[in-house]
Design a protein around this motif. Structure first.
Motif, PDB file in Angstrom:
ATOM      1  N   ALA A  80       1.557  -6.768  22.709  1.00 33.12           N
ATOM      2  CA  ALA A  80       0.908  -5.784  21.839  1.00 33.12           C
ATOM      3  C   ALA A  80      -0.607  -5.806  22.039  1.00 33.12           C
ATOM      4  O   ALA A  80      -1.237  -4.756  22.165  1.00 33.12           O
ATOM      5  CB  ALA A  80       1.252  -6.051  20.375  1.00 33.12           C
ATOM      6  N   ARG A  81      -1.200  -6.990  22.076  1.00 34.95           N
ATOM      7  CA  ARG A  81      -2.657  -7.108  22.255  1.00 34.95           C
ATOM      8  C   ARG A  81      -3.085  -6.525  23.597  1.00 34.95           C
ATOM      9  O   ARG A  81      -4.101  -5.842  23.700  1.00 34.95           O
ATOM     10  CB  ARG A  81      -3.068  -8.581  22.164  1.00 34.95           C
ATOM     11  N   SER A  82      -2.296  -6.784  24.631  1.00 34.84           N
ATOM     12  CA  SER A  82      -2.600  -6.256  25.958  1.00 34.84           C
ATOM     13  C   SER A  82      -2.597  -4.722  25.950  1.00 34.84           C
ATOM     14  O   SER A  82      -3.515  -4.088  26.489  1.00 34.84           O
ATOM     15  CB  SER A  82      -1.577  -6.779  26.971  1.00 34.84           C
ATOM     16  N   LEU A  83      -1.589  -4.132  25.330  1.00 29.16           N
ATOM     17  CA  LEU A  83      -1.513  -2.669  25.252  1.00 29.16           C
ATOM     18  C   LEU A  83      -2.658  -2.087  24.427  1.00 29.16           C
ATOM     19  O   LEU A  83      -3.272  -1.088  24.822  1.00 29.16           O
ATOM     20  CB  LEU A  83      -0.169  -2.229  24.664  1.00 29.16           C
ATOM     21  N   ILE A  84      -2.967  -2.721  23.302  1.00 28.28           N
ATOM     22  CA  ILE A  84      -4.062  -2.236  22.455  1.00 28.28           C
ATOM     23  C   ILE A  84      -5.390  -2.314  23.211  1.00 28.28           C
ATOM     24  O   ILE A  84      -6.204  -1.389  23.158  1.00 28.28           O
ATOM     25  CB  ILE A  84      -4.106  -3.014  21.126  1.00 28.28           C
ATOM     26  N   ASP A  85      -5.600  -3.391  23.957  1.00 25.59           N
ATOM     27  CA  ASP A  85      -6.824  -3.520  24.757  1.00 25.59           C
ATOM     28  C   ASP A  85      -6.908  -2.436  25.829  1.00 25.59           C
ATOM     29  O   ASP A  85      -7.973  -1.850  26.053  1.00 25.59           O
ATOM     30  CB  ASP A  85      -6.907  -4.897  25.411  1.00 25.59           C
ATOM     31  N   LEU A  86      -5.782  -2.149  26.485  1.00 25.74           N
ATOM     32  CA  LEU A  86      -5.760  -1.104  27.511  1.00 25.74           C
ATOM     33  C   LEU A  86      -6.021   0.274  26.900  1.00 25.74           C
ATOM     34  O   LEU A  86      -6.695   1.117  27.512  1.00 25.74           O
ATOM     35  CB  LEU A  86      -4.426  -1.121  28.261  1.00 25.74           C
ATOM     36  N   ILE A  87      -5.498   0.510  25.719  1.00 24.27           N
ATOM     37  CA  ILE A  87      -5.740   1.782  25.025  1.00 24.27           C
ATOM     38  C   ILE A  87      -7.232   1.927  24.725  1.00 24.27           C
ATOM     39  O   ILE A  87      -7.814   2.999  24.944  1.00 24.27           O
ATOM     40  CB  ILE A  87      -4.889   1.887  23.745  1.00 24.27           C
ATOM     41  N   GLU A  88      -7.862   0.857  24.269  1.00 20.09           N
ATOM     42  CA  GLU A  88      -9.296   0.913  23.978  1.00 20.09           C
ATOM     43  C   GLU A  88     -10.106   1.173  25.242  1.00 20.09           C
ATOM     44  O   GLU A  88     -11.057   1.962  25.228  1.00 20.09           O
ATOM     45  CB  GLU A  88      -9.744  -0.383  23.304  1.00 20.09           C
ATOM     46  N   LEU A  89      -9.724   0.547  26.359  1.00 28.43           N
ATOM     47  CA  LEU A  89     -10.409   0.797  27.628  1.00 28.43           C
ATOM     48  C   LEU A  89     -10.247   2.247  28.070  1.00 28.43           C
ATOM     49  O   LEU A  89     -11.197   2.872  28.547  1.00 28.43           O
ATOM     50  CB  LEU A  89      -9.877  -0.138  28.719  1.00 28.43           C
ATOM     51  N   ALA A  90      -9.044   2.781  27.914  1.00 29.35           N
ATOM     52  CA  ALA A  90      -8.797   4.174  28.287  1.00 29.35           C
ATOM     53  C   ALA A  90      -9.617   5.122  27.419  1.00 29.35           C
ATOM     54  O   ALA A  90     -10.190   6.098  27.919  1.00 29.35           O
ATOM     55  CB  ALA A  90      -7.308   4.492  28.175  1.00 29.35           C
ATOM     56  N   ARG A  91      -9.697   4.835  26.123  1.00 33.06           N
ATOM     57  CA  ARG A  91     -10.531   5.665  25.232  1.00 33.06           C
ATOM     58  C   ARG A  91     -11.991   5.639  25.674  1.00 33.06           C
ATOM     59  O   ARG A  91     -12.665   6.660  25.683  1.00 33.06           O
ATOM     60  CB  ARG A  91     -10.422   5.170  23.790  1.00 33.06           C
ATOM     61  N   ASP A  92     -12.477   4.446  26.030  1.00 34.27           N
ATOM     62  CA  ASP A  92     -13.857   4.320  26.509  1.00 34.27           C
ATOM     63  C   ASP A  92     -14.073   5.133  27.780  1.00 34.27           C
ATOM     64  O   ASP A  92     -15.101   5.790  27.944  1.00 34.27           O
ATOM     65  CB  ASP A  92     -14.219   2.855  26.766  1.00 34.27           C
ATOM     66  N   GLU A  93     -13.102   5.079  28.679  1.00 28.45           N
ATOM     67  CA  GLU A  93     -13.215   5.837  29.925  1.00 28.45           C
ATOM     68  C   GLU A  93     -13.216   7.339  29.651  1.00 28.45           C
ATOM     69  O   GLU A  93     -13.998   8.087  30.225  1.00 28.45           O
ATOM     70  CB  GLU A  93     -12.076   5.481  30.876  1.00 28.45           C
ATOM     71  N   ILE A  94     -12.366   7.781  28.735  1.00 33.16           N
ATOM     72  CA  ILE A  94     -12.335   9.197  28.373  1.00 33.16           C
ATOM     73  C   ILE A  94     -13.658   9.602  27.727  1.00 33.16           C
ATOM     74  O   ILE A  94     -14.181  10.683  28.002  1.00 33.16           O
ATOM     75  CB  ILE A  94     -11.135   9.510  27.458  1.00 33.16           C
ATOM     76  N   SER A  95     -14.212   8.737  26.905  1.00 26.66           N
ATOM     77  CA  SER A  95     -15.519   9.021  26.301  1.00 26.66           C
ATOM     78  C   SER A  95     -16.579   9.154  27.381  1.00 26.66           C
ATOM     79  O   SER A  95     -17.489   9.974  27.264  1.00 26.66           O
ATOM     80  CB  SER A  95     -15.913   7.917  25.329  1.00 26.66           C
TER      81      SER A  95
END
Length: 105
Positions: A80-95
């Motif tokens: 779960a932590r790994s997926l949440i971290d990847l989601i945050e990275l993807a959001r940052d990249e989209i930003s």
């Protein structure tokens, strides 16, 4: 485009323990997210769809953690932590795409 729930639920039925069920569901979410191609974001609609997908995945992960609160193992928490971290990275990249004017109006 994709059916997120068909792969998750059918695989979850075969799990032997509640923790295994949680890991399989989290793995299914990861499979859906792996199909998200951030480099293919060219319009505001593309960006909105990608962010919606990330937000939905994040909510699903948190629901799984809540549902399996008492059966949560190190594997469940790590996945779960790994997926949440990847989601945050993807959001940052989209930003970064939005801030860098790479999105067409």
């Amino acid at each position: 485009m994709f059916s997120a729930f068909s792969s998750i639920d059918y695989h979850s039925i075969r799990a032997r323990t509640p923790a295994e069920t949680a890991v399989k569901r989290l793995t299914g979410i990861g499979e859906v997210l792996s199909g998200l191609d951030i480099s293919a974001i060219h319009t505001q609609d593309d960006m909105a769809h990608a962010l919606w997908t990330l937000d939905t995945a994040d909510k699903c992960i948190r629901m799984i953690l809540a549902e399996f609160r008492t059966e949560r193992t190190t594997d469940v928490a790590r996945k779960a932590r790994s997926l949440i971290d990847l989601i945050e990275l993807a959001r940052d990249e989209i930003s970064g795409y939005r801030d860098g004017s790479r999105i067409l109006s």
